[in-house]
Design a protein around this motif. Structure first.
Motif, PDB file in Angstrom:
ATOM      1  N   GLU A 106       0.833  -1.208   0.000  1.00  0.00           N
ATOM      2  CA  GLU A 106       0.000   0.000   0.000  1.00  0.00           C
ATOM      3  C   GLU A 106       0.866   1.256   0.000  1.00  0.00           C
ATOM      4  OE1 GLU A 106      -2.557  -0.482   3.379  1.00  0.00           O
ATOM      5  OE2 GLU A 106      -3.863  -1.893   2.339  1.00  0.00           O
ATOM      6  N   ARG A 107       1.936   1.269   0.802  1.00  0.00           N
ATOM      7  CA  ARG A 107       2.829   2.435   0.830  1.00  0.00           C
ATOM      8  C   ARG A 107       3.531   2.611  -0.527  1.00  0.00           C
ATOM      9  NH1 ARG A 107       3.248   1.079   6.289  1.00  0.00           N
ATOM     10  NH2 ARG A 107       4.969  -0.402   6.117  1.00  0.00           N
ATOM     11  N   ALA A 108       3.960   1.499  -1.125  1.00  0.00           N
ATOM     12  CA  ALA A 108       4.660   1.574  -2.420  1.00  0.00           C
ATOM     13  C   ALA A 108       3.727   2.074  -3.522  1.00  0.00           C
ATOM     14  CB  ALA A 108       5.219   0.209  -2.787  1.00  0.00           C
ATOM     15  N   MET A 109       2.461   1.689  -3.462  1.00  0.00           N
ATOM     16  CA  MET A 109       1.513   2.096  -4.509  1.00  0.00           C
ATOM     17  C   MET A 109       1.110   3.563  -4.392  1.00  0.00           C
ATOM     18  SD  MET A 109      -0.849  -1.271  -5.150  1.00  0.00           S
ATOM     19  CE  MET A 109      -1.654  -1.157  -3.588  1.00  0.00           C
ATOM     20  N   GLN A 110       1.431   4.198  -3.282  1.00  0.00           N
ATOM     21  CA  GLN A 110       1.119   5.622  -3.118  1.00  0.00           C
ATOM     22  C   GLN A 110       2.170   6.515  -3.783  1.00  0.00           C
ATOM     23  OE1 GLN A 110       0.676   6.129   1.115  1.00  0.00           O
ATOM     24  NE2 GLN A 110      -1.344   5.169   1.138  1.00  0.00           N
ATOM     25  N   MET A 111       3.233   5.921  -4.309  1.00  0.00           N
ATOM     26  CA  MET A 111       4.261   6.698  -5.018  1.00  0.00           C
ATOM     27  C   MET A 111       3.670   7.297  -6.292  1.00  0.00           C
ATOM     28  SD  MET A 111       7.825   4.494  -4.841  1.00  0.00           S
ATOM     29  CE  MET A 111       7.725   4.332  -6.568  1.00  0.00           C
ATOM     30  N   GLU A 112       4.217   8.432  -6.656  1.00  0.00           N
ATOM     31  CA  GLU A 112       3.812   9.060  -7.915  1.00  0.00           C
ATOM     32  C   GLU A 112       4.651   8.465  -9.051  1.00  0.00           C
ATOM     33  OE1 GLU A 112       1.448  11.330  -8.656  1.00  0.00           O
ATOM     34  OE2 GLU A 112       0.770  11.195  -6.564  1.00  0.00           O
ATOM     35  N   ALA A 113       3.992   8.079 -10.120  1.00  0.00           N
ATOM     36  CA  ALA A 113       4.698   7.516 -11.275  1.00  0.00           C
ATOM     37  C   ALA A 113       5.219   8.652 -12.145  1.00  0.00           C
ATOM     38  CB  ALA A 113       3.757   6.638 -12.070  1.00  0.00           C
ATOM     39  N   GLU A 114       6.543   8.678 -12.327  1.00  0.00           N
ATOM     40  CA  GLU A 114       7.163   9.755 -13.103  1.00  0.00           C
ATOM     41  C   GLU A 114       7.331   9.373 -14.576  1.00  0.00           C
ATOM     42  OE1 GLU A 114      10.768  10.644 -11.048  1.00  0.00           O
ATOM     43  OE2 GLU A 114       9.710  11.370  -9.275  1.00  0.00           O
ATOM     44  N   ASN A 115       7.411   8.090 -14.869  1.00  0.00           N
ATOM     45  CA  ASN A 115       7.576   7.668 -16.265  1.00  0.00           C
ATOM     46  C   ASN A 115       6.788   6.378 -16.501  1.00  0.00           C
ATOM     47  OD1 ASN A 115       9.184   5.566 -15.252  1.00  0.00           O
ATOM     48  ND2 ASN A 115      11.031   6.830 -15.413  1.00  0.00           N
ATOM     49  N   GLU A 116       6.808   5.917 -17.755  1.00  0.00           N
ATOM     50  CA  GLU A 116       6.047   4.716 -18.132  1.00  0.00           C
ATOM     51  C   GLU A 116       6.551   3.472 -17.395  1.00  0.00           C
ATOM     52  OE1 GLU A 116       3.308   4.064 -20.002  1.00  0.00           O
ATOM     53  OE2 GLU A 116       3.099   6.244 -19.946  1.00  0.00           O
ATOM     54  N   GLN A 117       7.838   3.399 -17.213  1.00  0.00           N
ATOM     55  CA  GLN A 117       8.418   2.222 -16.552  1.00  0.00           C
ATOM     56  C   GLN A 117       7.917   2.128 -15.102  1.00  0.00           C
ATOM     57  OE1 GLN A 117      12.698   2.236 -16.539  1.00  0.00           O
ATOM     58  NE2 GLN A 117      12.791   0.012 -16.558  1.00  0.00           N
ATOM     59  N   THR A 118       7.874   3.252 -14.414  1.00  0.00           N
ATOM     60  CA  THR A 118       7.383   3.277 -13.028  1.00  0.00           C
ATOM     61  C   THR A 118       5.895   2.950 -13.000  1.00  0.00           C
ATOM     62  OG1 THR A 118       9.001   5.037 -12.599  1.00  0.00           O
ATOM     63  CG2 THR A 118       7.344   4.647 -10.919  1.00  0.00           C
ATOM     64  N   LYS A 119       5.133   3.468 -13.977  1.00  0.00           N
ATOM     65  CA  LYS A 119       3.698   3.177 -14.037  1.00  0.00           C
ATOM     66  C   LYS A 119       3.450   1.677 -14.210  1.00  0.00           C
ATOM     67  CE  LYS A 119       1.863   7.506 -15.816  1.00  0.00           C
ATOM     68  NZ  LYS A 119       1.208   8.170 -16.934  1.00  0.00           N
ATOM     69  N   SER A 120       4.182   1.048 -15.117  1.00  0.00           N
ATOM     70  CA  SER A 120       3.980  -0.398 -15.330  1.00  0.00           C
ATOM     71  C   SER A 120       4.419  -1.193 -14.094  1.00  0.00           C
ATOM     72  CB  SER A 120       4.720  -0.867 -16.578  1.00  0.00           C
ATOM     73  OG  SER A 120       6.108  -0.712 -16.430  1.00  0.00           O
ATOM     74  N   LEU A 121       5.464  -0.728 -13.418  1.00  0.00           N
ATOM     75  CA  LEU A 121       5.894  -1.387 -12.180  1.00  0.00           C
ATOM     76  C   LEU A 121       4.802  -1.277 -11.111  1.00  0.00           C
ATOM     77  CD1 LEU A 121       8.131  -2.827 -10.550  1.00  0.00           C
ATOM     78  CD2 LEU A 121       8.951  -0.563  -9.881  1.00  0.00           C
ATOM     79  N   LEU A 122       4.220  -0.097 -10.981  1.00  0.00           N
ATOM     80  CA  LEU A 122       3.136   0.112 -10.004  1.00  0.00           C
ATOM     81  C   LEU A 122       1.913  -0.730 -10.361  1.00  0.00           C
ATOM     82  CD1 LEU A 122       3.335   3.952  -9.269  1.00  0.00           C
ATOM     83  CD2 LEU A 122       3.852   2.059  -7.715  1.00  0.00           C
ATOM     84  N   GLN A 123       1.608  -0.860 -11.663  1.00  0.00           N
ATOM     85  CA  GLN A 123       0.479  -1.693 -12.081  1.00  0.00           C
ATOM     86  C   GLN A 123       0.724  -3.161 -11.701  1.00  0.00           C
ATOM     87  OE1 GLN A 123       0.088  -0.883 -16.271  1.00  0.00           O
ATOM     88  NE2 GLN A 123      -1.349   0.823 -15.948  1.00  0.00           N
ATOM     89  N   GLY A 124       1.944  -3.626 -11.907  1.00  0.00           N
ATOM     90  CA  GLY A 124       2.287  -5.002 -11.523  1.00  0.00           C
ATOM     91  C   GLY A 124       2.174  -5.206 -10.005  1.00  0.00           C
ATOM     92  N   MET A 125       2.652  -4.201  -9.263  1.00  0.00           N
ATOM     93  CA  MET A 125       2.545  -4.293  -7.799  1.00  0.00           C
ATOM     94  C   MET A 125       1.086  -4.312  -7.367  1.00  0.00           C
ATOM     95  SD  MET A 125       5.644  -1.851  -6.485  1.00  0.00           S
ATOM     96  CE  MET A 125       5.105  -1.914  -4.809  1.00  0.00           C
ATOM     97  N   GLU A 126       0.262  -3.503  -8.034  1.00  0.00           N
ATOM     98  CA  GLU A 126      -1.149  -3.457  -7.683  1.00  0.00           C
ATOM     99  C   GLU A 126      -1.826  -4.801  -7.967  1.00  0.00           C
ATOM    100  OE1 GLU A 126      -5.159  -0.845  -8.566  1.00  0.00           O
ATOM    101  OE2 GLU A 126      -3.206  -0.029  -9.154  1.00  0.00           O
ATOM    102  N   MET A 127      -1.437  -5.441  -9.068  1.00  0.00           N
ATOM    103  CA  MET A 127      -2.006  -6.766  -9.383  1.00  0.00           C
ATOM    104  C   MET A 127      -1.619  -7.791  -8.305  1.00  0.00           C
ATOM    105  SD  MET A 127      -1.607  -6.745 -13.577  1.00  0.00           S
ATOM    106  CE  MET A 127      -0.974  -8.363 -13.606  1.00  0.00           C
ATOM    107  N   VAL A 128      -0.358  -7.777  -7.889  1.00  0.00           N
ATOM    108  CA  VAL A 128       0.083  -8.698  -6.831  1.00  0.00           C
ATOM    109  C   VAL A 128      -0.654  -8.384  -5.536  1.00  0.00           C
ATOM    110  CG1 VAL A 128       2.055  -9.420  -5.417  1.00  0.00           C
ATOM    111  CG2 VAL A 128       2.364  -9.065  -7.869  1.00  0.00           C
TER     112      VAL A 128
END
Length: 196
Positions: A106-128
């Motif tokens: 939950e804390r990691a998903m509250q990060m702001e995505a600055e680029n596409e790579q971070t966005k896809s990483l956050l999406q993967g984390m959200e799925m897990v």
């Protein structure tokens, strides 16, 4: 005279001897009676006493049997309840161990995505994260709703107090850490801020 006197003396002696024999016989009879009990035991009374004793023993054995049966029934019921509780809350240890990982997600998903790579990483984390939450839901683990609810000491752990005019008194205004229920048992209370 001598003959008559002799006869009289003989008769007196015989009477004395007869009296002595009667006394001896009477004394012997008294001694025999003293050695034996005066009351004769009736065989019917003996049987009735024996029956009474056997009935008391049977009643005592029945009582012991009923107590043992009740103890065994209680033991079976306790064992069944323990097994049901064990089955009902079998996931508690695993859920308790996974809760810090959920907090970190939950804390990691509250990060702001600055680029596409971070966005896809956050999406993967959200799925897990969602798959973990879904697996816990299947086992009966649910988050405790806190913000906007009245403070409940069984479900909430107050770490701060504050004043907010948007909320009533003794209402949770902020949540610092999510709390979770396993079916009807609190496995971790929510850390909250409560309105004065």
């Amino acid at each position: 005279m001598t003959k008559e006197t002799n006869n009289m003396v003989n008769e007196e002696m015989e009477e004395k001897q007869n009296l002595q024999e009667e006394n001896t016989t009477a004394e012997g009879a008294v001694e025999t009676e003293e050695n034996q009990p005066e009351v004769e035991v009736n065989p019917l009374e003996e049987k009735l006493q024996e029956i009474k004793l056997l009935k008391e023993q049977l009643e005592a054995a029945d009582n012991r049997y009923l107590r043992l049966q009740a103890d065994f029934d209680n033991f079976r019921r306790r064992t069944r309840l323990e097994q049901e509780a064990s089955e009902k809350y079998r996931a508690q240890k695993l859920a308790t161990d996974l809760l810090p990982a959920l907090d970190n997600f939950e804390r990691a998903m509250q990060m702001e995505a600055e680029n596409e790579q971070t966005k896809s990483l956050l999406q993967g984390m959200e799925m897990v994260y969602r798959s973990l939450v879904d697996a816990l839901k299947k086992e009966g683990v649910e988050p405790i709703e806190a913000v906007g609810k009245e403070f409940d000491p069984h479900q909430h752990h107050a770490v701060m107090q504050g004043e907010d005019s948007n909320f009533g008194s003794n209402v949770v205004i902020d949540e610092f850490q999510k709390g979770y229920l396993l079916k009807d048992r609190v496995i971790r209370p929510s850390m909250v801020k409560v309105n004065l």
